[in-house]
Design an enzyme around this catalytic site. Structure first.
Site, short mmCIF file in Angstrom:
data_model
loop_
_atom_site.label_atom_id
_atom_site.label_comp_id
_atom_site.label_asym_id
_atom_site.label_seq_id
_atom_site.Cartn_x
_atom_site.Cartn_y
_atom_site.Cartn_z
N HIS A 28 0.75 -1.06 -0.04
CA HIS A 28 0.23 0.20 0.48
C HIS A 28 0.89 1.23 0.03
O HIS A 28 1.51 1.59 0.65
CB HIS A 28 -0.64 -0.07 1.45
CG HIS A 28 -1.13 -0.83 1.39
ND1 HIS A 28 -2.75 -1.22 1.42
CD2 HIS A 28 -1.34 -2.27 2.03
CE1 HIS A 28 -3.83 -2.56 0.95
NE2 HIS A 28 -2.47 -2.78 1.96
N ASP B 27 2.43 -6.91 2.74
CA ASP B 27 0.91 -5.68 3.16
C ASP B 27 1.74 -4.68 3.33
O ASP B 27 1.04 -4.66 4.63
CB ASP B 27 0.30 -6.93 3.87
CG ASP B 27 -0.69 -6.23 4.19
OD1 ASP B 27 -1.36 -4.85 3.54
OD2 ASP B 27 -1.97 -6.71 4.82
N HIS C 12 1.32 4.20 8.77
CA HIS C 12 -0.12 4.91 8.86
C HIS C 12 1.33 5.81 9.54
O HIS C 12 2.34 5.32 9.76
CB HIS C 12 -0.34 3.97 10.14
CG HIS C 12 -1.67 3.58 9.12
ND1 HIS C 12 -2.89 3.61 8.09
CD2 HIS C 12 -1.86 1.98 9.69
CE1 HIS C 12 -3.53 2.94 8.26
NE2 HIS C 12 -3.05 1.27 8.05
N PHE D 62 -4.78 -0.45 11.77
CA PHE D 62 -4.30 -0.95 11.27
C PHE D 62 -3.18 -1.39 9.99
O PHE D 62 -3.33 -1.05 9.78
CB PHE D 62 -5.31 -2.95 10.94
CG PHE D 62 -6.80 -3.36 11.96
CD1 PHE D 62 -6.20 -4.40 12.86
CD2 PHE D 62 -7.51 -2.61 11.32
CE1 PHE D 62 -7.53 -4.96 13.26
CE2 PHE D 62 -8.72 -3.02 12.91
CZ PHE D 62 -8.90 -3.78 14.12
#
Length: 428
Positions: free
Chosen positions: A59, A304, A308, A322
């Protein structure tokens, strides 16, 4: 330009040999014992020469949440981790659910020039789970597969259609396996540790039910479903059964799921860097994942990588998002499996390069072989270091391994014959 990498251990998915590798322009042109003339000679004594790693699940938060990471910082974190190809998921803002966004992502990555970026398109428009995207247009634009990752496709009818359409285009769907009706506002795995900590738990069955459904839909349609971030021992049993029955199902595991259990949350005082989706599970699940990596049941290791901002993670466990970053810890955690005898070096290459290439039907990557693209990671298995702010290339630091000692690193990464990461000179 010619680059000679000499005296290293060349590791492919089926062999490892001490050899020299000659690169000319963007291709590998020689692998063997001879010393060839070159413009630049790199001594790889005591190092592994591996195909550039391929991360099928990242991501980059670009477009829309670039304060967490973007394609520039994500690319830098990737090559600093030996990764030369990344597949970013579609849950951006706006969602990557059309060809124009797919093209824009690829163009930005090309302008950075560090990695190949192969976008995963959304399965449904705006990730709402109702209307399929225009798969053909997105594949033509450069998307390679489809997923609503971050959210499951709750409708079995929609997921059936997605598998049928993607199969018709020679592609596949990646399942974020979760029955949301069983989440019950949970923030970690439901079990002994969640009871001790007084945190709401999520039963592993929420994953297993979804894996079962998508396995059966793949059976019905003949489509290919890839299970993302498998975390449950029983999910692996379902996948094993399906593979034995010839159903087109593959799966991936993350380094954090084969390294940590939910005990870490108890031992580390509610550290939100251990808050991950799917959640860290019990030791029995960790052991099952490691066994499945060893046996070949699990096809791919993927990070993955989910950045954040620190302000978002520095809150109560219940309220933190998460996610964990993982591009620069992929190599040390996977090498730990090698050191512990769980997998071989050849299996490491299969899980991080060769198998992704096979799934994506790419013909010129995933091997150190004459005529193949010169995407190469030179890995020092013995180097020890602190993974700190100076080394971290992501904009975010949400990893429980931050400021910890690690062993093993990609000290140099070569993309299409060009050095894109040099650890000792800290250069891209």
């Amino acid at each position: 330009m010619k680059i000679l990498i000499k005296n290293g251990l060349v590791v492919n998915a089926d062999t490892k040999i001490k050899a020299n590798v000659l690169i000319k322009d963007d291709l590998i042109v020689y692998v063997g014992k001879d010393i060839k003339d070159a413009d630049l000679v790199i001594d790889a004594s005591g190092k592994y020469i591996m195909p550039g790693l391929i991360d099928m699940h990242v991501h980059f938060r670009d477009p829309g949440q670039e304060y967490k990471d973007d394609i520039i910082s994500g690319s830098r974190a990737a090559v600093a981790g030996g990764v030369t190809t990344c597949l970013p998921m579609a849950n951006t803002t706006p969602v990557n659910d059309n060809a124009s966004i797919t093209r824009a992502m690829i163009q930005k990555a090309n302008s950075v020039g560090l990695i190949d970026l192969l976008p995963i398109g959304a399965i449904t428009k705006a990730l709402k789970g109702n209307e399929l995207v225009e798969m053909g247009d997105m594949l033509e634009a450069g998307a390679v597969a489809f997923s609503d990752d971050g959210l499951p496709v709750s409708s079995s009818s929609v997921m059936r259609a997605a598998l049928e359409y993607s199969a018709g285009f020679g592609s596949f769907c990646i399942s974020h396996s979760e029955d949301c009706s069983l989440c019950r506002q949970g923030v970690m795995h439901e079990g002994k540790v969640s009871a001790i900590l007084g945190l709401k738990g999520m039963a592993r069955e929420k994953e297993e039910i979804s894996v079962s459904r998508d396995m059966l839909l793949a059976k019905l349609t003949g489509g290919h479903v890839h299970i993302a971030h498998v975390s449950s021992e029983y999910s692996l049993k379902i996948i094993d059964m399906a593979k034995r029955d010839g159903i087109k199902i593959t799966c991936e595991a993350t380094p954090h799921h084969f390294t940590f259990s939910d005990d870490e949350i108890l031992a580390n005082a509610y550290d939100t860097n251990y808050k991950i989706s799917p959640p860290l599970r019990e030791i029995s699940d960790v052991k099952a994942i490691r066994k499945a990596l060893s046996s070949g049941l699990i096809d791919v290791i993927a990070t993955d990588h989910a950045p954040h901002h620190n302000d978002e993670k520095c809150v109560e466990f219940d309220h933190a998002p998460f996610g964990i970053i993982g591009l620069q810890t992929l190599v040390p955690l996977t090498l730990r499996l090698v050191d512990e005898g769980v997998i071989s070096l050849e299996q490491m290459v299969a899980l991080t390069s060769k198998n992704p290439v096979n799934l994506l039907k790419i013909s010129n990557k995933g091997e150190i072989k004459e005529g193949f693209l010169a995407d190469i990671a030179i890995i020092d298995p013995d180097i020890e270091y602190i993974y700190d702010k100076a080394l971290n290339k992501s904009k975010s630091i949400n990893s429980p391994l931050f400021n910890k000692k690690l062993k093993g690193m990609a000290i140099m990464t070569i993309k299409s014959g060009r050095i894109v990461w040099d650890y000792y000179n800290q250069k891209f």
